[in-house]
Write a protein that holds these residues in place. Structure first.
Motif, PDB file in Angstrom:
ATOM      1  N   UNK A 118       0.804  -1.236   0.000  1.00 15.55           N
ATOM      2  CA  UNK A 118       0.000   0.000   0.000  1.00 15.55           C
ATOM      3  C   UNK A 118       0.834   1.283   0.000  1.00 15.55           C
ATOM      4  N   UNK A 463      -4.607  -2.551  10.954  1.00 11.75           N
ATOM      5  CA  UNK A 463      -5.433  -1.920   9.932  1.00 11.75           C
ATOM      6  C   UNK A 463      -6.895  -1.943  10.317  1.00 11.75           C
ATOM      7  N   UNK A 466      -7.448   0.688  12.746  1.00 11.49           N
ATOM      8  CA  UNK A 466      -7.312   2.059  12.256  1.00 11.49           C
ATOM      9  C   UNK A 466      -8.376   2.438  11.240  1.00 11.49           C
TER      10      UNK A 466
ATOM     11  N   UNK B 868      -3.135   6.232  11.076  1.00  9.41           N
ATOM     12  CA  UNK B 868      -3.911   5.998   9.867  1.00  9.41           C
ATOM     13  C   UNK B 868      -3.714   4.549   9.455  1.00  9.41           C
ATOM     14  N   UNK B 869      -4.695   3.983   8.766  1.00 13.21           N
ATOM     15  CA  UNK B 869      -4.436   2.669   8.185  1.00 13.21           C
ATOM     16  C   UNK B 869      -3.386   2.825   7.086  1.00 13.21           C
ATOM     17  N   UNK B 870      -2.587   1.808   6.897  1.00 11.80           N
ATOM     18  CA  UNK B 870      -1.470   1.931   5.955  1.00 11.80           C
ATOM     19  C   UNK B 870      -1.973   2.015   4.510  1.00 11.80           C
ATOM     20  N   UNK B 871      -3.240   1.758   4.299  1.00 13.11           N
ATOM     21  CA  UNK B 871      -3.768   1.915   2.938  1.00 13.11           C
ATOM     22  C   UNK B 871      -3.705   3.365   2.482  1.00 13.11           C
TER      23      UNK B 871
END
Lengths: 476, 1143
Positions: A118, A463, A466, B868-871
């Motif tokens: 990502x 994830x 988050x 934050x999400x790593x996306x």
């Protein structure tokens, strides 16, 4: 007295002025120039050299990472552990590898590919946004870079969707939107991959370029039109668009000026005629990470060299297959013989670099076309299959020519031809629906228990915490 | 105006040394408005002479023989004095008002003795004179300077006299700004810059009350004396000890802010290598957590809890007025543990390079009143360190030699060989499998009859501690100096030759002009550190290595790699780490110059100029010899080098104005700060060496890669002001304001204002309290409210940046770039609102002092790394967090003088901190759709961690089970939905109890530190039990067959139960009570009797024993409840013996 008075007035004035000066110049006192160690992003895409450097950074990072899960090149290792290609030594205590091996990943143990890919997509999205808006770049450079960015984005999503199934589809750099994304269905991701690859085809150079992006080179280490076409062929195959897959693969195969099958020992050499896209090693004196990982020392496997080829793969070789001799090697320890992948042959350090890591190669395109044609019922499917078989010193395919038998033969050929390369075996098992049947036998032997849900890797727990809209894959 | 201020309108005539301009200095505002009332003393004296006025005056007895000449017509009297001064070298001392109306002099004298001449000069005047030393005092004629009774009709009436005098300390130095009050009168004055005061028309039998910060109040009966000298004695009362605060000093008595102080004597009692370690357990509201027991260890410092979610948690550090870095640059010292709250390779602690012995005091500033003047930098409080300065007097030489030993105080109980082997065999049996060729512990490769206590072998050694210090100090009133040198060496408890050597030099020079107007102070501290450690903390190896593992050495003395029959190494010999050297050489300079000049009485302009420079050079070598033999052919030798430099300069011009207004002291401060920090760091990786011997030489590498480089500039600018008004030491208000600008913010929001107000009421000074509560000797109510900020976000966060990607062979021959992170151009200042209420009480003449305070900090708009999400491409972004958090708590200190006598003294001091809220989330708009939706909840502390509840082992299956959301047992809990237990590892309360007992020459001090908290335990072992790793002995209590009630699940070696194991690790099973009471420090010293010291010709001599971390009472079963880590060396128990001799 008057003199004293003047002195006093003068002093007060000086002090006052001094203070005012400080206040007035505050702004100036805290102005800093951007750091010399870094470049402000807006200026990165203002000139050809820095814009090229930004895209080149993606390849440098890919090539630099070890194969322990820290980079995308680990696709040539970890999915092989998950599938039936490799054996991990008993008593190995690295949970990261063991979990892949025994198909016992948890949301805590497998952040690897998600967390690695990502961030690359972010860089690519930014590159695409900035390049589309760029006005000061040379048109040719801009076009090639935009093509590379779109190709790479497709490349990243291709692997993500195959590893994780439905995934968030991030196509911008705005974190406020991206941080709360939901998963997109696989079909949408494939649609994006296809679109990006078609865009890339229209943008990328048909010859191999050096870092000027104008002059040609014999090094095949930047994606070209042919890389986009090859990946598009594979994408069509995976999405059962066989006629399109056949067209794209044919386009690559027919370019005999650039590409051709080589002898088995030359396939993985740098600038090999079979190479559609390779990665240049960036660690001094080291050829490929694959060789470092797989080639066993005389002492055999051990904690420092924990994997060797599984009997499932070894047993699949047909007698007389020259790939057994050229792509597999072994070490004998006492009465035990351990076989290991020997596609890349140089692991001594330091040594002159003669091997590059292969990402896309012509051999696969023959097998893609063979499979597509077989699915379409075209009889010349066998020709492509035999091209690969004959190079391996085998006789032409003599089995049943019904579609199912032929497809099975082609998949068998893929297993032998593409072992420990870029997760091919793992993905083939999954996309052809044979994964449950195969893994029900394999996983228990590896010390695990198979569950159909294990064919998708889990998303990292961090994830899920988050992004409140992200839903974990089933059974994790 | 009733009150005459002596300090005001003072004027000096300094004939020889200063220019005529200085001759006439300034006048005060009062003087301007009341010209006629102006009371100016015109003081003339020689610069080189120190004015000492004594009470008894003799004049004519010793006549002055020098002769003078003078001739002139209608010459002003002042000029005549000047002329005589020039001829004789005498100084004239007089009140300008006295000679204002004098008649011009017409005279012609030749070669006349001075005294006769002066009589002639004053013949027609209303004036008289007397001579004192080389000073001529001019006085009114009616006051008889000889003390004889004036021959007037007012004989029987108590007369009014004008009094002047000087206030000094015991060393004879002038005390500037001391308060002189006339008892039972309303008049108050302050001493001027020479320590001189004047009071007019005072009754000759009046009593003067003289007071000064840090000194005992003194009463003087005038008894007709008009000229007095007052020598003040330092207070031994905690209330009146000087406290260093931001830009000044105060006392506990008068402070309205919350300031705790730890002094040199408390620091000297502790054999520590970092001054911040000396604060442990001594300061309410301060939590110091040592990360490892290695020299140079990382430290985490929290003042009043965590104030921010994950970044910018450091207090603001100031050493002698110079801001000092809270974190080192990224470095290679991983085994030291991090001082950073955000993790990363910010390891070690910058205060390791500051010698504890060089420190005079450490002030910890906590509330808004104390910290707001530091504005943006003090959200997390401030720690001010003041180094030792020279004192006037005879040159003193002090030697201090200390030698001691350190040990790991407590080992973890681990399985022995039998238990370990039983675990392994049972694990294979459970898994229906047999040991493979790689299970060297079971397949015959290793000798299973062996047993090695790896903790004893690897961390059971004794470290040596040596500290040698020398100080030379002395000076006169005007020049004072101090020079100190220290050498310290500490070794480790590991095998092998590792140590940390420190050499440091401390110097200070304080100077002033004779008239005390010009002041100068230069301080400097330079240290050279050489820390040599292994690259790996062997503790982590010691607790995990199988007890049956092979011997360390072969019979030929080489490392034993225990090869299998094929030649493959069967283990990683832990002593390979001895061949993995790490070295950190740090040179650190902290220096400051303060220049001050008094431009008007009460008004001083000064500026400090500070400079710090820290140079850190690290090497980390990885020779082939550290590798298993079979991997050596494919191994590429490498070495890493770090070259880090942090330097900063700061200029802080200030105007300080002190004035009596009505019955109060007014103190004004106006200043500005210009600061710049330059950080540069370079990490190099050399590879391809052809021999282990040349690894330290980068030139021998075939490939050199820059693995990271930092070149950061931080600029900071501020304008600040403070007003303090103290009315009769009864009512005190304190206001401060600061306007800050920082380069860390985007152009739109670079500046921000901060302010605070504090007020105190010393109610014990009220007469009704004095009447009704005679036991209450001191009582103060105080409160403060204000704002502080935080800019600890790292540099350049508002810029979207790319940085080069370091690779050894450039891809396609060109440099490549990659993005650094998500950026936010809209970064704004965060703001913390701090409020505090406190009460300070003193009983029995302040023998019992009790302080209690309650604080609330509310922070909003926090700047932090928002997860934050790593996306999104990165795991976080620095942004202003929309949430509001609250920290609150109680801080209580009680200090008592239990016994006080000539020979026997006993004092006790207790401090207690009870945090109430720590990061309690008050508001968070949009929480449910944010990255924190699954983690936070309004009304709950964000440090409270929800986890799954552990239900022990299922007796039927032998697998760990957990409670799901409905309380039903499950073996596969949902890691988010089934979290039902809230774990809070923040301390519930903590503090310390200090006792100090002295009897004759003996002094015994001991400090107990205590803490009530939950923490991480070792309950579940270090990896899944059953693998080839040793485990805590508790793990023998495992499930074996259906029906067993066991605390641990069945042994497993193929990791099929790993999921269940990792669920347990993430559950409340890995949390336990980590409360402890620790005898943190003990110090016993014996002062040699006078007869002995005189025999050895020294002024004092002392022998002492000191101990640190001597005893810990705890239920915690790991190494140490403070570090709570099984993998890091715990703080050592250190015992030292020392001797101190002064000459």
């Amino acid at each position: 007295m008057s003199f004293k008075y003047i002195i006093k007035v003068a002093l007060y004035t000086l002090i006052g002025e001094g203070l005012l000066l400080f206040m007035g110049s505050c702004k100036k006192l805290i102005d800093v120039q951007p750091p010399v160690t870094r470049v402000v992003s807006s200026s990165v895409y203002e000139n050809d050299a820095t814009a090229t450097a930004a895209l080149t950074g993606i390849y440098a990072n890919m090539s630099q990472a070890a194969m322990d899960g820290s980079g995308i090149t680990s696709l040539s290792f970890l999915p092989s552990l998950s599938a039936d290609e490799l054996t991990l030594i008993d008593g190995y205590t690295n949970v990261g590898f063991t979990a892949y091996y025994s198909n016992a990943l948890t949301n805590l143990t497998s952040p690897n590919f998600w967390n690695v890919i990502y961030p690359v997509i972010y860089s690519l999205n930014e590159a695409i946004e900035q390049l589309e808006a760029a006005r000061t770049l040379s048109p040719a450079v801009k076009q090639q870079l935009l093509g590379e960015a779109k190709f790479n984005r497709a490349f990243c999503y291709f692997y993500l969707v195959n590893l994780y199934g439905d995934i968030p589809l991030v196509t911008s750099t705005d974190y406020t939107i991206n941080s709360v994304l939901k998963k997109s269905p696989k079909a949408d991701v494939y649609r994006q991959v296809t679109t990006d690859l078609k865009d890339a085809q229209s943008l990328l150079s048909k010859v191999f370029l050096n870092a000027t992006l104008i002059n040609t080179t014999k090094e095949r280490i930047r994606p070209s039109y042919w890389a986009a076409t090859s990946l598009l062929a594979r994408t069509y195959l995976y999405t059962s668009a066989y006629d399109s897959a056949e067209i794209q693969a044919s386009s690559v195969i027919s370019n005999a000026g650039l590409f051709g099958l080589t002898s088995l020992d030359s396939v993985f050499l740098k600038n090999s005629r079979e190479a559609i896209w390779q990665l240049q090693p960036v660690n001094a004196g080291i050829n490929t990470q694959d060789a470092q990982l797989y080639i066993l020392p005389d002492e055999g496997p051990g904690p420092n060299y924990p994997v060797y080829l599984s009997r499932f793969l070894l047993n699949s070789f047909e007698p007389g297959d020259r790939r057994w001799n050229h792509w597999v090697d072994s070490v004998t320890v006492g009465s035990d013989v351990y076989y290991y992948p020997f596609k890349y042959k140089i692991n001594m350090v330091p040594s002159t670099v003669i091997e590059y890591m292969m990402v896309l190669r012509l051999g696969e395109q023959f097998l893609i076309r063979a499979e597509a044609r077989a699915q379409l019922g075209e009889p010349n499917a066998i020709d492509d299959l035999n091209t690969i078989r004959l190079r391996a010193g085998l006789t032409g395919y003599a089995g049943s020519t019904d579609k199912n038998s032929l497809v099975a033969a082609i998949l068998h050929e893929r297993q032998i031809e593409l072992f420990t390369e870029w997760g091919h075996r793992w993905f083939d098992l999954k996309r052809t629906g044979t994964v449950n049947k195969v893994m029900q036998t394999v996983t228990p032997e590896k010390g695990g228990t198979w569950n159909a849900s294990w064919q998708l890797y889990p998303m990292p727990l961090t994830e899920l915490k988050a992004d409140p809209f992200l839903v974990q894959n089933a059974d994790y | 105006m009733e009150i005459s201020i002596m300090g005001k309108g003072l004027r000096f005539a300094i004939p020889k040394l200063f220019s005529p301009q200085l001759h006439r200095v300034m006048r005060s505002s009062e003087a301007r408005s009341h010209r006629t009332d102006r009371k100016i003393i015109f003081l003339a004296m020689k610069l080189t002479a120190i004015l000492i006025v004594i009470c008894c005056l003799h004049v004519s007895a010793n006549s002055y023989s020098q002769n003078v000449n003078f001739s002139g017509k209608n010459v002003p009297l002042e000029s005549v004095f000047s002329s005589i001064e020039k001829q004789t070298g005498l100084s004239f001392f007089f009140n300008y008002a006295l000679i204002k109306n004098s008649k011009p002099v017409t005279l012609n004298i030749q070669d006349m003795p001075m005294e006769s001449a002066l009589r002639e000069v004053l013949k027609n005047q209303d004036l008289d004179f007397y001579l004192q030393g080389k000073t001529v005092f001019i006085v009114k004629r009616q006051i008889n300077p000889l003390g004889s009774k004036p021959n007037t009709s007012e004989e029987s009436v108590i007369k009014q006299i004008d009094v002047h005098g000087r206030v000094t300390n015991q060393q004879g130095e002038s005390l500037v700004g001391a308060t002189v009050a006339v008892k039972n009168d309303k008049r108050i004055t302050l001493t001027n810059e020479k320590g001189i005061f004047e009071l007019k028309n005072v009754l000759e039998n009046a009593v003067l009350e003289i007071s000064f910060t840090g000194y005992r109040q003194k009463e003087i009966e005038l008894a007709g004396q008009s000229v007095i000298t007052v020598e003040m004695e330092l207070s031994d009362n905690h209330l009146d000890e000087a406290q260093v605060i931001a830009y000044g000093t105060t006392t506990q008595r008068l402070s309205v802010g919350n300031v705790s102080i730890v002094k040199a004597d408390a620091i000297a009692k502790q054999p520590v290598n970092n001054p911040l370690l000396a604060l442990e357990g001594r300061v309410p509201g301060l939590l110091v957590t040592q990360q490892t027991g290695l020299p140079g260890t990382g430290l985490k410092i929290q003042i009043r809890g965590q104030n921010s979610i994950n970044s910018g948690l450091d207090p603001f550090y100031v050493i002698d007025g110079v801001p000092y870095t809270a974190q080192l640059l990224p470095n290679l010292g991983n085994m030291l543990g991090t001082s950073s709250s955000v993790g990363g390779n910010y390891t070690g602690n910058p205060f390791s390079f500051l010698n504890p012995n060089d420190i005079e005091s450490i002030s910890i500033l906590k509330d808004a009143d104390a910290t707001a003047i530091y504005g943006s930098r003090a959200t997390n409080g401030a720690i001010l360190i003041s180094t030792k300065k020279g004192k006037p007097g005879q040159t003193k030489v002090d030697f201090n030699l200390q030698n001691g030993w350190g040990k790991v105080p407590h080992m973890i109980k681990l399985m022995n060989s039998q238990q370990y082997l039983a675990m392994r065999h049972e694990a294979f049996a459970n898994d229906n499998s047999t040991p493979s060729a790689f299970d060297y512990d079971l397949n015959g490769t290793w000798d299973t009859t062996r047993y090695t206590d790896w903790q004893k072998t690897l961390i059971g050694g004794t470290s040596q501690y040596t500290n040698l210090g020398t100080t030379v100090s002395g000076g006169s009133t005007n020049i004072r100096y101090l020079l100190g040198g220290t050498y310290r060496r500490e070794t480790t408890v590991f095998p092998g030759d590792f140590d940390n050597k420190v050499g440091s030099l401390q110097f200070s020079l304080t100077g002033s002009s004779d008239n005390q107007k010009l002041k100068l102070q230069l301080t400097g501290n330079y240290s050279v550190n050489n820390n040599r450690l292994p690259q790996v903390d062997l503790t982590s190896v010691a607790v995990r290595l199988a007890p049956v593992a092979p011997k360390l050495y072969n019979s030929d003395g080489t490392l034993n790699w225990a090869p299998t029959s094929s030649g493959s190494s069967s283990w990683t010999n832990p002593l390979r780490n001895l061949n993995l050297p790490y070295q950190n050489k740090t040179n650190n300079l902290i220096s400051n110059l303060v220049l001050g000049y008094q431009i008007l009485p009460g008004l001083e302009i000064k500026s400090s100029f500070g400079y710090t420079n820290m140079q850190q050079n690290e090497t980390k070598l990885t020779p082939t010899i550290s590798r298993a033999p079979e991997t050596r052919p494919t191994y590429r030798r490498s070495s890493q080098f770090t070259n880090n430099n942090i330097n900063s300069w700061i200029i802080e011009p200030q105007l300080v104005y002190k004035q009596m207004i009505s019955k109060g002291n007014l103190e004004l401060l106006l200043g500005t700060t210009i600061q710049q920090n330059n950080s540069s760091g370079l990490q190099l990786l050399g590879t391809g060496y052809n021999s282990d011997a040349v690894l330290g030489d980068l030139r021998s590498a075939t490939t050199v890669t820059v693995s990271s480089s930092v070149i950061n500039v931080y600029k900071y600018n501020a304008l600040f002001g403070r007003v303090n008004y103290n009315w009769q030491e009864k009512y005190i208000i304190d206001l401060s304001i600061r306007r800050d600008g920082s380069s860390r913010f985007g152009p739109a929001s670079q500046f921000h204002n901060f302010m605070a107000a504090g007020a105190g009421w010393i109610f014990s000074e009220e007469s009704f309290i004095k009447q009704h509560l005679p036991l209450l000797s001191y009582g103060k109510l105080r409160g403060s409210y204000g704002t502080t900020g935080n800019d600890q976000i790292g540099d350049y966060q508002f810029l979207n940046l790319y940085q080069p990607i370091s690779v050894q062979v450039p891809y396609q021959g060109i440099t490549s770039l990659g993005p650094v992170g998500l950026t936010n151009p809209y970064l704004q200042w965060e703001e913390t609102k701090k409020a505090e209420l406190g009460i300070n009480l003193g009983f029995f003449s302040n023998r019992v002092l009790l302080n209690a305070s309650y604080f609330w900090n509310r922070s909003s708009n926090q700047l932090l790394g928002y997860t934050l999400p790593v996306i999104t491409g990165f795991t976080g972004i620095t942004k202003n967090f929309p949430a509001t958090f609250q920290n609150s708590g109680w801080e209580i200190t009680l200090s008592t003088v239990n016994i006080k006598s000539e020979k026997f003294n006993w004092t006790t001091s207790v401090n207690l901190t009870v945090p109430v809220d720590n990061m309690k989330l008050l508001a968070f708009p949009g929480l449910s759709t944010s990255s924190y939706a699954n983690s936070y909840q309004i009304g709950r502390s964000i440090l409270v961690n929800p986890v799954v509840h552990f239900l022990g082992v299922d007796p039927a299956t032998g697998i760990y089970q957990f409670s799901d959301i409905n309380g039903k047992p499950t073996t596969t809990p949902d890691p988010i939905a089934d979290r039902t237990i809230l774990v809070n590892t923040n301390p519930k309360y903590y503090g310390g109890v200090e006792n100090s007992i002295s009897y004759k020459g003996f002094e015994l001090d001991f400090l107990f530190q205590f803490m009530k908290t939950m923490g991480a335990n070792n309950f579940l072992g270090y990896v899944i039990p059953g693998a080839a790793v040793n485990q805590p002995i508790d793990l023998v209590n495992r499930w074996q067959k259906p029906g067993d009630i066991a605390s641990h699940q069945k042994y497993n070696e193929d990791l099929t139960l790993y999921g269940s194991y990792s669920n347990a690790v993430a559950s409340d099973a890995s949390i336990c009570d980590a409360s402890f009471i620790r005898l943190k420090n003990l110090s016993l010293s014996w002062k040699l009797p006078k007869i002995w010291t005189t025999k050895f010709r020294c002024s004092n001599a002392r022998l002492y024993v000191q101990g640190q971390n001597l005893l810990t009472l705890t239920h915690y079963d790991g190494f140490d409840p403070e570090t709570q880590s099984a993998l890091a060396l715990p703080p050592l128990r250190i015992m030292t013996f020392g001797m101190q001799v002064g000459f």
